[in-house]
Design an enzyme around this catalytic site. Structure first.
Site, PDB file in Angstrom:
ATOM      1  N   GLU A  64      -6.345  -7.244  -0.674  1.00  0.00           N
ATOM      2  CA  GLU A  64      -6.705  -7.028   0.723  1.00  0.00           C
ATOM      3  C   GLU A  64      -8.083  -6.415   0.789  1.00  0.00           C
ATOM      4  OE1 GLU A  64      -3.177  -5.377   3.033  1.00  0.00           O
ATOM      5  OE2 GLU A  64      -4.846  -4.377   4.025  1.00  0.00           O
TER       6      GLU A  64
ATOM      7  N   GLU B 206       0.837  -1.202   0.000  1.00  0.00           N
ATOM      8  CA  GLU B 206       0.000   0.000   0.000  1.00  0.00           C
ATOM      9  C   GLU B 206       0.868   1.247   0.000  1.00  0.00           C
ATOM     10  OE1 GLU B 206      -2.786  -0.008   3.249  1.00  0.00           O
ATOM     11  OE2 GLU B 206      -4.125  -1.438   2.265  1.00  0.00           O
TER      12      GLU B 206
END
Ligand code: MG
Length: 320
Positions: A243, A156
């Site tokens: 995710e 991320e």
């Protein structure tokens, strides 16, 4: 004589009875925005993400018995190894332990005949690029000849610029992996905690079998983020949700779950053939932990009573 593969209602391939996912699907590739099997049939991979491996105490993600149990009971086809990079005790400060954990999970996936995402679980990978290149060079040299491994070189990214910082990182990592492995899937993180897939779509990385990461947490992210996903898909950007949780984006520190919105998301992914791995295979009070804080056996045989609401929801969506 092997019977022809069964087809799920939405047209995606499912493992043939008696075969592992990798035996049925084989070497994956990307066609258009879709992951397809060696046969050319569309595939939607589904499975769990580990907890940050440096913070996971109970070894769920490293258990071959648990992996086989989830494959057979939950219809898991992929597992994500979220290898923490920056926190104390994670890869940068403890590389031998982290590499041993990742290697165990990869070897288990090979034994169980499932796919495995090797996730450089970092928010600042662009400042750790040399370490990431060395890590993925080693992983791709060792395992790139097998169909099982999927690379995710930047979990991320935060609020960094795509064109000047993030895209050059991805170009370097893709080149490094492709020195050893010409074909396995690579999933690329996108700006702002892997939300701005529309930005990546405007200027994608050159190469084959590349996908882009979209992450959502359904109490935080709603239709506005699915709209970004649809924008990206509409211009041909392949997506992989590595995710997600049916909670707030902090992983559910307040204990809340938003299952109605999560169902909108899982339906959105199913109808678009988007593969996913769901946060997180661990026991804790966060509402994204599949297991209750009181725990569950390491190696499978999990009852409903051991699973929190999100864990039951993920299991049920895996089985669809
Ligand atoms: Mg390969």
């Amino acid at each position: 004589m092997t019977p022809p593969p069964a087809e799920a209602p939405d047209g995606t391939l499912v493992p043939v009875d008696g075969e592992t996912p990798v035996e049925t699907f084989g070497q994956l590739r990307v066609e258009g925005t879709q992951i397809v099997a060696a046969s050319g049939d569309p595939v939607q991979l589904k499975g769990p993400s580990s907890m940050w491996l440096n913070w996971e105490q109970d070894g769920y993600a490293e258990s071959l018995d648990a992996l086989v149990w989830m494959r057979d009971q939950w219809k898991l086809t992929v597992i994500r190894a979220a290898m923490g990079v920056e926190p104390g005790g994670a890869y940068l400060s403890n590389p031998d332990v982290a590499m041993a954990q990742v290697t165990t999970i990869i070897e288990n996936a090979i034994d169980a005949g499932v796919y495995v995402i090797v996730d450089w679980h970092d928010h600042n990978a662009h400042v750790n690029q040399a370490a990431a290149e060395a890590f993925f060079s080693e992983i791709s040299a060792t395992y790139g000849h097998l169909p099982n491994v999927i690379y995710e070189p930047f979990n991320e990214p935060e609020q960094i610029d795509w064109e000047s910082e993030l895209k050059p990182y991805h170009e370097a990592l893709v080149a490094k992996i492709r020195e050893n492995d010409p074909d396995n899937l690579i999933v690329l993180g996108t700006p702002v905690w892997s939300q701005n897939v529309d930005v990546a779509a405007a200027s994608p990385v050159a190469g084959t079998n590349l996908l882009y990461t979209l992450h959502f947490y359904s109490c935080t992210h709603t239709g506005f983020l699915r709209a970004k996903g649809d924008t990206a898909l509409s211009v041909g950007l392949p997506l992989f949700v590595t995710e997600w949780g049916s909670t707030h984006s902090d992983g559910g520190l307040d204990g809340l779950v938003c299952l109605d919105e999560a169902r909108l998301w899982t339906d959105w992914m199913r109808t678009r053939g988007i593969s996913w791995t769901a946060w997180k295979l661990d026991n804790c009070s966060d509402s994204t932990c599949y297991f209750a804080p009181t725990g569950a056996p390491r190696d499978g045989e999990w009852t409903d009573a051991m699973l929190q609401e999100h864990g039951q929801f993920v299991r049920d969506r895996m089985r669809e």
